[in-house]
Enzyme design. Sequence first.
Site, PDB file in Angstrom:
ATOM      1  CB  SER A  61      40.560  53.516  28.414  1.00  0.00           C
ATOM      2  OG  SER A  61      39.378  52.815  28.780  1.00  0.00           O
ATOM      3  CE  LYS A  64      36.930  54.990  28.389  1.00  0.00           C
ATOM      4  NZ  LYS A  64      36.793  53.930  29.754  1.00  0.00           N
ATOM      5  CE1 TYR A 188      33.677  54.270  26.635  1.00  0.00           C
ATOM      6  CE2 TYR A 188      32.786  52.179  26.121  1.00  0.00           C
ATOM      7  CZ  TYR A 188      33.713  52.896  26.776  1.00  0.00           C
ATOM      8  OH  TYR A 188      34.405  52.388  27.739  1.00  0.00           O
ATOM      9  CE1 TYR A 240      40.478  51.943  32.812  1.00  0.00           C
ATOM     10  CE2 TYR A 240      42.688  50.738  32.955  1.00  0.00           C
ATOM     11  CZ  TYR A 240      41.410  51.203  32.244  1.00  0.00           C
ATOM     12  OH  TYR A 240      41.583  51.085  30.849  1.00  0.00           O
ATOM     13  CB  VAL A 258      41.452  46.619  28.792  1.00  0.00           C
ATOM     14  CG1 VAL A 258      41.174  47.281  29.807  1.00  0.00           C
ATOM     15  CG2 VAL A 258      40.613  47.040  27.556  1.00  0.00           C
TER      16      VAL A 258
HETATM   17  N1  GLU Z   1      35.967  49.208  25.623  1.00  0.00           N
HETATM   18  C1  GLU Z   1      36.344  48.810  26.705  1.00  0.00           C
HETATM   19  C2  GLU Z   1      35.266  49.017  27.756  1.00  0.00           C
HETATM   20  O1  GLU Z   1      34.501  49.617  27.700  1.00  0.00           O
HETATM   21  C3  GLU Z   1      37.350  49.662  27.261  1.00  0.00           C
HETATM   22  C4  GLU Z   1      37.987  49.469  28.536  1.00  0.00           C
HETATM   23  C5  GLU Z   1      39.419  50.236  28.868  1.00  0.00           C
HETATM   24  O2  GLU Z   1      40.326  50.353  27.999  1.00  0.00           O
HETATM   25  O3  GLU Z   1      39.183  50.770  29.987  1.00  0.00           O
HETATM   26  O4  GLU Z   1      35.042  47.824  28.337  1.00  0.00           O
END
Ligand code: GLU
Length: 305
Positions: A61, A64, A188, A240, A258
Amino acid sequence: MQEILDDIVATIGSSTERGRVADYIPELAGVNPQQFGICVATVDGQLFSAGHSQQLFSIQSISKVFSLTVALGKLGDGVWKWVGREPSGDPFNSIVQLEHEHGKPRNPFINAGAIAISDAILMKHLPREALAEILSFVRFIADDESICFDDKVAKSELETGERNRALAHFMAAYGIIKNPVDYVLGTYFHHCAIAMNCQQLARAGLFLAGDGRNPVTGVRVVSASRARRINSLMLMCGHYDGSGEFAFRVGLPGKSGVGGGILAIAPGHASIAVWSPGLDDVGNSKLGSQALERLVMKTGWSIFA
Ligand code: GLU
């Protein structure tokens, strides 16, 4: 600085309470939780590292932040048609909130928001074109052409990503996503599968510490006001539903993934990357957060100082 980092590796990096490694795909489940790396890239061009700072990991993530920056570059304020700018307070993959808010994700850093950003970047292009754009941007800001996707991780994400698929279809039903869902998810999942080490990641974040300009190469990446806005989103939404706790304890804009990485920005001072694969209950690197808390205590870099 080197002493501070060596101390962090010797104390926090050797803790036995390391959290739990993400296990939704084998490539992450199999990562050795005993690893810990940290790197600080300062705005005056110095690089300090300790621990496993050269070991590649899945940035997940954290990517992002980079996809949002690319989308802002293409669409400017048009991006806010796809996503909002509010902290979510819900888990990163929550579907409930999307329904309440008519398919528009709260922010670009929860899964739904980043999936919507992939849609914004695609704009009728093919996933490989959007991905080439994101990857070349990451290589450019890190000043490192060796950065790549980990195709195995991307493939596993595609195979197991039913929940993300549900989020994407849901947003398509509301007209937020306009490209084919498979294209959007392919984009993504791949950008989440970029592999980097702490040194590359710290260098990649430098433009956010330098008011939008990479202070080492002198190249302007985004305007100063855009850098401030990206930093503010990282502070509010980068961890998060642990974002409030991270702001409270660390006091820096940051984005976690993650894979156990965290990119944190000390505006005017440095870009910091830390990696420890074990996660806490809300999915943030357990030791990574502790390391940043200690680093900020020692340097006084909290933005609230
Ligand atoms: N590719 C992971 C998902 O979409 C990213 C999760 C993350 O790092 O928050 O579940």
